[in-house]
Each structure stands twice: as structure tokens, then as C-alpha cells.
Design a protein around this motif. Structure first.
Motif, PDB file in Angstrom:
ATOM      1  N   CYS A 186      -2.469  -5.010  -7.180  1.00 50.50           N
ATOM      2  CA  CYS A 186      -1.807  -6.100  -6.468  1.00 50.50           C
ATOM      3  C   CYS A 186      -2.353  -6.113  -5.043  1.00 50.50           C
ATOM      4  O   CYS A 186      -2.447  -5.070  -4.405  1.00 50.50           O
ATOM      5  CB  CYS A 186      -0.302  -5.874  -6.455  1.00 50.50           C
ATOM      6  SG  CYS A 186       0.575  -7.185  -5.596  1.00 50.50           S
TER       7      CYS A 186
ATOM      8  N   HIS B 105       2.719  -3.294  -2.110  1.00 48.02           N
ATOM      9  CA  HIS B 105       3.020  -3.143  -3.536  1.00 48.02           C
ATOM     10  C   HIS B 105       2.056  -2.142  -4.173  1.00 48.02           C
ATOM     11  O   HIS B 105       2.459  -1.304  -4.988  1.00 48.02           O
ATOM     12  CB  HIS B 105       2.899  -4.475  -4.275  1.00 48.02           C
ATOM     13  CG  HIS B 105       3.971  -5.454  -3.944  1.00 48.02           C
ATOM     14  ND1 HIS B 105       4.115  -6.646  -4.617  1.00 48.02           N
ATOM     15  CD2 HIS B 105       4.950  -5.433  -3.007  1.00 48.02           C
ATOM     16  CE1 HIS B 105       5.150  -7.316  -4.113  1.00 48.02           C
ATOM     17  NE2 HIS B 105       5.659  -6.604  -3.133  1.00 48.02           N
TER      18      HIS B 105
ATOM     19  N   HIS C  50       2.796 -11.372  -7.315  1.00 44.93           N
ATOM     20  CA  HIS C  50       1.820 -10.291  -7.314  1.00 44.93           C
ATOM     21  C   HIS C  50       0.414 -10.876  -7.353  1.00 44.93           C
ATOM     22  O   HIS C  50      -0.065 -11.265  -8.419  1.00 44.93           O
ATOM     23  CB  HIS C  50       2.074  -9.335  -8.480  1.00 44.93           C
ATOM     24  CG  HIS C  50       3.438  -8.727  -8.409  1.00 44.93           C
ATOM     25  ND1 HIS C  50       3.816  -7.899  -7.377  1.00 44.93           N
ATOM     26  CD2 HIS C  50       4.527  -8.880  -9.185  1.00 44.93           C
ATOM     27  CE1 HIS C  50       5.081  -7.545  -7.543  1.00 44.93           C
ATOM     28  NE2 HIS C  50       5.536  -8.137  -8.624  1.00 44.93           N
TER      29      HIS C  50
HETATM   30 CU    CU Z   1       2.681  -7.176  -5.954  1.00 42.27          CU
END
Ligand code: CU
Ligand code: C2O
Length: 701
Positions: free
Chosen positions: A666, A671, A613
Motif C-alpha cells: 500500500c 499502512h 489502499h
Molecule cells: Cu492502505
């Protein structure tokens, strides 16, 4: 190692589940085997299964323990869930309880009779034998559930109760084949019917409820931040819309200098155009001033910069200044710091740049799609000095969606390109990763220095060679070297076909791309990887100014934990196997982190998922205090995007010296769109802007 352990732990669970299922089927059929030989074979298989289950169980507990001790994190998404999982694994231990009964049955069957006698059939139908064997797959099913979901405590309790209930039912039902008349059979089925119905209704009802309750409101203030989340702020039930809060500062008023002639002025026009990469692959692009990616904006430290964004496309757009700590109102986040610029409209950004280094601009409207389509460009801030500057080469790595599939490129150059640079020329390579994933690169054929990360110079960079250089999504890395009289090659290590061959010339430099070079690209040797935590000198060489002296022993006004998790479930009415959470909450329900002007804020990131991330904070740089327990020994490392890899724990700090409402998300943009998005909010700052389907504002897409 974390990922390896995770996969090992999970696949051991899978194997145990498979074995358990087989054992359950065998156990249920044991009593009505037609011949003694067949019954004996079933018993033997069961014994072997149990033996392998006990080995697997030991391995599962060992790998689980390794997580706790080695990584100081729970193996699977949180202590509570992990405890449940390990308890689930212990179901398998229950299995071992029927080993003596199986041995006894085997002895009984050794008599040599052709057909098992009544006593043998009764022993084979013993609930003490069949019960545990059938309960195990249910227990391991619970393990699988908990490994993929991250349920709330209430759901967990419910689920645990249902599991135990069904285990009891199966244990009791497992005694069917051996005994009873058909009347008793029917009676049992009548009792099981309602139970099964209740079970199905409970699961179905819960699913429907999660689906409905996951829907986001059609329009919210604070980009969907719930009203319960704003510590210390008076909130109405409808979010922060309307903002009638007394004494609150609207983020829109936190603009850059309103008057004064700009030192650098640009007009950037966005259009939708079909364009081509160097290879001829077609991109349905969002161009900026008819180029893709957009033009590099070169400005000088201290400049008052003005950028007029003109939307000549059919979609709303904005510009965000990634890494530039601009005033809150100039940050370019739709629904938070402005309304997205509508087709035909325009917006003027004005800010003074004090940082020196490599930055980039990109749309923050429907960012996942718009950045992929090319709505981005580099910003280079040069020092205000008379000293001769090195030759600047900007390489923005990008994965383009094309008619030939996704193609990796530096700018528009997919494949190999060539440039010519005069030997002896000082060169500064500015790498910008505009992709969603971490990219690794290598520079071959010369010594070089890693001069800067994320637009902040490193102190005392030493010459290195043949290292793999990893740049997280959104991150930047500046390399400096003096052009030797032999060729130099810069290459992606993840997409080997994409490279730049820099050839020495004795004359003038030509930095334009020349694709389809007949030259062979020399292979790049890699011996080790660049570690910014142990590079350079610990002197104050930071351009982050007043906050350069932050160490782990500084006094922190606020400490926030940022736990990164993953689960499956519903988000905004759609099911996804991959939702991404911050502290257990999805964007829209995630409470923002509240800070006060002047605070020194500590953030502790823990990634409990199996994906990286690249975590980005708008408007501030964060200094790394430690990563996985090890503290930096070299230059201070100031970043705006942290590559928080699976199992990583990063401790960083930032000075809250730029009032506003700042996205904190992120930078793997899918995401962010699936939940991993929050905000850092200065107390007393509010926004009049709203986001959601009923507005034109959609920061993530
Ligand atoms: Cu992520
Ligand atoms: Cu480059 Cu909010 O991001």
C-alpha cells in the motif's frame, strides 16, 4: 455508499449495545424496586427498549444483507467473521423472548397495590426474563469485538465459548436480587469468583501471548518473509538469509548494463537541512542537491541512465524508481535489492529506460519519514523524436511536515502560485501525487486531454472540461492543453488554498513560481469526475509493449487474490488500533506471491476496510480488467498504483517479464509500515540482503 453502509451497520450495532446494556441494568434491578409504581415504570422502559431493539435488529440485518448482495463482500472483514457478527446480532432477537413475560408482569402490577407482592417480585426475578436481557449486551459485546478484530479460527472458537459461558453465568446470577438468603448469596459469589478469575486469566494470557508473538525477529531475509511462505523453495528456519540455495539467482546480479558510457548521468546528494516552503513554513528536510523536493531528472527513451546517490545525511538512504520497470537489482529497496546507503557512502544505479512518461524517484529506506521530509523528485522520460515537445510543467503534490503543521503544496509552493505561459503554447502538466492519500484536482479555464496515467499514454484521449481528477498516492496523471489567451487555473480540491494560476503572455513563457500573487484565483467549476475506465479508444496505444493485448479472456498462468483487511492488535510488540493486512497476514508474516518468468498473472484486489489502499507493484505495470464488475470500454488502462477504495474489487493482470523480488504494498506508507506490505517473488530469485532492527535496512519505516 460502502462507507455509509458500514457506518450505518456499525452504529446500529452500537445503539443496540447501548440499549441492551440499559435493559440489562433495568432487568437486574427489577425485582427489588421499592414500590409497585417504580417497578411498573421499569417494565414499561424495558418494553420500549425491546421494541426499538427489534426495529434496530431489522435494520442491522437489512444493511448486512445489502453488503452481501450489493457489494458481494461481507460487511465486516470476511465471511467467517461476518457470520459471527450476524449471529451476535441474533442475540438481540433472543431478547424478544421475554416480551410475553414483561407483559404478564405489567398486568400483575396493574393491581394498584403500593408495594409489589411476593409473587410479583418472583416474576420480576424470573430467569426467563432476566437471563435474555442480561445476555444481550454480552452478545453485542461479542459483535463489537468481532467488528474490530479479525481473530483466527481458534481464537474465535475460544471467544465464542467464553461468551456463551459468561452469558450462562449472568443469566443465572441475574436471579440474585429476588431470592435467597445472604448465605446463598455468599455461596454463589464463591462459585463466581473462580469463574471470573479463569476469565480474567484467559483474556490476560491471550493478550500477553499476542503481544510477545507479534515481535519481529531482529534480522530476517526477504524483508521478514517467513520461512513457511516460499512455495516450492527449500528454506531453512532462519528465512532466506545466507542464501545457499543451489541454482538460485541473487537479485543483486540482476543489475542494469554494467559497462558503456551513460547517455544521461546524474549525481544526487542527500543532506539534512532546515528549509522553507514558499509561505515561510519551516521543514526539517532531506534535500537532494540542496533542493526540496529533489531535481527533476529529464531523460530520453532508450537512454542508459546512471544516477550516483551520495549520502551526506546522518541517516541511511536509497532511491527507488517508482513506475520505472528497472532491472531487479536497481529497484532501491533496502534489505531486498540492496543494503541502504550508509551516511558517507554512495551507490550507483544504472538502467536503460524504455518507457516514456512521468515517473518519480523516492527513498525506500524508512520511506514513511524520508519521503515526507522531501527525499523525492520527478523523472520525466521524453520520446526520442525530433518533433517539438510541449512545455513541461511538473507539479508534485505533497503534504509537508512543517513548524506550522502539515502544509499541502505543489513542490515547495504551498498556497497560490502564478506562472506565465505564452498563449498558443502546447502544455503538458505532469501531476505526481507524492502524498499518502488520494488527492483530487481540477484544471479550470480550458479544455484538456488526460494524456497519460502512471507513465503510460492513454489511447485516443478526447477533450474534456471541468472534471475532478483523482490521483492515488504514488500515481501520476498527465494533462495536455494549448494555452488559451485567458488564464488557466490548476487547483487542489482537497486543499483549496493550493493552486497554480497560469497567466497568458504574448511573449515568452516563465515557468518559475511567483508566490504571493495579488491576482484573485478564479473558482474552478467541477461537473463530474474523470473515469479512466470509460475514456479514449480501445486501440493498442499502450507503451507497455508485449502485454498490451491482455483481456479478461486471456489465459492466466496464476491468479492471486489480494484481500485487504484491517484490525486492531499487536504488531512488533506494540498495540495499534489499526493494523493493515494482506490476505489476513501482516508484513513479516505475509507470504510472498510467487511467479515464474513469462507468466501472465491475474490479481484480484478486494478492499474490506473503510480506508483507501493505493496499491503499488514495483517493476511492472498492471492492466485493469475490471473494477467492481465493470470492464473498461475505452483505452487500455495500465497502472502501477491502483486506488482500491473501500468496498472496491479490482481485477488486474501483469506479465511477469522482469525477474526479481518486487515490493507489493500500500502506498499510503503508514499502512505499509503497519503491515500492508508483501512481495512478488520470481521463482529462483533470492536475496543476500537482510532487514530488521539489527540491520540498517528498513523499507517502510
Ligand atoms: Cu492502505
Ligand atoms: Cu513508490 Cu515501494 O514505492
Amino acid at each position: 455508499m460502502f462507507v455509509f453502509l458500514f457506518i450505518a451497520h456499525a452504529s446500529i450495532g452500537g445503539l443496540m449495545f447501548g440499549g441492551g446494556l440499559l435493559g440489562a441494568v433495568l432487568a437486574l434491578r427489577l425485582a427489588d424496586r421499592p414500590s409497585q409504581g417504580r417497578m411498573l415504570r421499569n417494565v414499561r422502559i424495558c418494553l420500549w427498549l425491546l421494541l426499538s431493539q427489534s426495529v434496530l435488529l431489522t435494520l442491522a440485518l437489512l444493511t448486512g444483507l445489502w453488503f452481501f448482495i450489493g457489494y458481494r463482500v461481507a460487511p465486516l472483514q470476511g465471511w467467517f467473521v461476518a457470520a459471527m457478527v450476524e449471529v451476535g446480532l441474533l442475540y438481540a432477537a433472543v431478547d424478544q423472548a421475554c416480551v410475553p413475560r414483561l407483559f404478564a408482569l405489567r398486568r400483575r402490577l396493574d393491581s394498584g397495590a403500593a408495594v409489589p407482592d411476593r409473587a410479583a417480585r418472583a416474576a420480576a426475578a424470573d430467569p426467563g426474563l432476566v437471563g435474555p436481557l442480561t445476555a444481550v449486551p454480552i452478545g453485542l459485546g461479542a459483535v463489537a469485538y468481532l467488528m474490530t478484530m479479525r481473530p483466527a479460527p481458534l481464537q474465535s472458537a475460544l471467544f465464542a465459548a467464553l461468551t456463551l459461558l459468561s452469558a450462562a453465568v449472568v443469566r443465572w446470577a441475574g436471579t440474585w436480587p429476588g431470592r435467597g438468603s445472604s448465605a446463598a448469596f455468599t455461596a454463589r459469589r464463591l462459585r463466581i469468583g473462580p469463574l471470573a478469575t479463569v476469565l480474567v486469566l484467559a483474556v490476560g494470557g491471550w493478550t500477553a501471548w499476542s503481544w510477545q508473538s507479534s515481535k519481529l525477529p531482529s534480522s530476517t531475509g526477504m524483508a521478514g518473509m517467513g520461512p513457511n511462505s516460499m512455495a516450492g523453495m527449500a528454506m531453512s528456519g532462519e528465512g532466506m538469509a545466507g542464501m545457499a540455495m543451489p541454482g538460485a539467482t541473487s537479485v543483486a546480479t540482476l543489475a542494469g548494463p554494467g559497462d558503456g558510457a551513460p547517455d544521461a548521468s546524474f549525481e544526487l546528494t542527500v543532506r539534512e537541512q532546515a528549509t522553507m516552503l514558499a509561505s515561510g513554513a519551516r521543514v526539517n528536510a532531506l534535500t537532494v542537491n540542496d533542493t526540496m523536493p529533489g531535481p527533476t531528472l529529464v531523460v530520453h527513451q532508450g537512454d542508459l541512465v546512471q544516477v550516483r546517490l551520495v549520502d551526506a545525511a546522518a541517516v541511511p538512504v536509497t532511491l527507488h524508481w517508482h513506475g520505472l520497470n528497472v532491472p531487479g537489482g536497481e529497484d532501491g529497496v533496502p534489505g531486498v535489492t540492496q543494503d541502504a546507503v550508509a551516511p558517507g557512502g554512495s551507490f550507483a544505479y544504472r538502467f536503460r529506460v524504455d518507457q516514456v512518461g512521468t515517473f518519480w524517484y523516492h527513498s525506500h529506506q524508512d520511506a514513511t519519514t524520508q519521503i515526507a521530509r522531501g527525499l523525492f523528485g520527478a523523472v520525466v522520460v521524453l520520446p526520442r523524436s525530433a518533433a517539438p515537445q510541449p512545455l513541461d510543467v511538473v507539479l508534485a503534490s505533497h503534504l509537508w511536515p512543517t513548524d506550522r503543521g502539515d502544509r499541502f503544496a505543489f513542490g515547495p509552493a504551498d498556497g497560490s502560485g502564478t506562472r506565465a505561459v505564452a498563449a498558443g503554447t502546447p502544455v503538458r502538466l505532469r501531476i505526481i501525487n507524492t502524498d499518502d492519500k488520494t488527492e483530487t484536482f481540477a484544471l479550470g479555464g480550458t479544455d484538456y486531454r488526460v494524456a497519460a496515467l502512471d507513465g503510460t499514454d492513454l489511447a485516443g484521449p478526447t477533450a474534456v472540461r471541468d472534471l475532478s481528477l483523482s490521483v492515488p498516492a504514488g500515481g501520476r496523471m498527465d494533462l495536455t492543453f494549448t494555452m488559451p489567451s485567458t488564464p488557466v487555473v490548476f487547483q487542489s480540491l482537497d486543499h483549496r488554498g493550493t493552486s497554480v494560476l497560469v497567466k497568458p503572455t504574448s511573449g515568452t513563457s516563465d515557468t518559475s513560481d511567483t508566490p504571493d500573487t495579488p491576482d484573485r484565483i478564479p473558482a474552478v467549476a467541477v461537473r463530474g469526475s474523470f473515469d479512466p475506465l470509460h475514456y479514449g479508444v480501445p486501440a493498442a496505444g499502450s507503451t507497455a509493449g508485449s502485454t498490451s493485448a491482455v483481456t479478461a479472456s486471456s489465459h492466466f498462468d496464476e491468479t492471486y487474490h489480494v484481500d485487504l483487511d484491517q484490525r486492531m492488535g499487536f504488531y512488533d510488540g506494540r498495540f495499534s488500533p489499526n493494523l493493515y493486512l494482506i490476505n489476513g497476514a501482516l508484513a513479516g508474516a505475509a507470504p510472498p506471491f510467487v511467479v515464474h518468468t513469462g507468466d501472465l498473472v491475474k490479481l484480484v484486489f478486494t478492499n474490506r476496510t473503510v480506508e483507501s489502499h493505493p496499491f503499488h507493484l514495483h517493476g511492472h505495470h498492471m492492466v485493469v480488467l475490471s473494477k467492481n464488475g465493470s470492464t473498461p470500454t475505452g483505452s487500455p488502462v495500465w497502472l502501477d498504483t491502483l486506488d482500491v477504495k473501500p468496498g472496491d474489487t479490482w481485477t488486474v493482470a501483469f506479465r511477469a517479464d522482469n525477474p526479481g523480488i518486487w515490493m507489493f504494498h500500500c502506498h499510503n506508507l503508514p499502512h505499509a509500515a503497519m503491515g500492508m506490505m508483501s512481495m512478488i517473488v520470481y521463482e529462483g530469485v533470492s536475496t543476500p540482503f537482510r532487514s530488521g532492527p539489527a540491520t540498517h535496512n528498513d523499507p517502510a519505516g
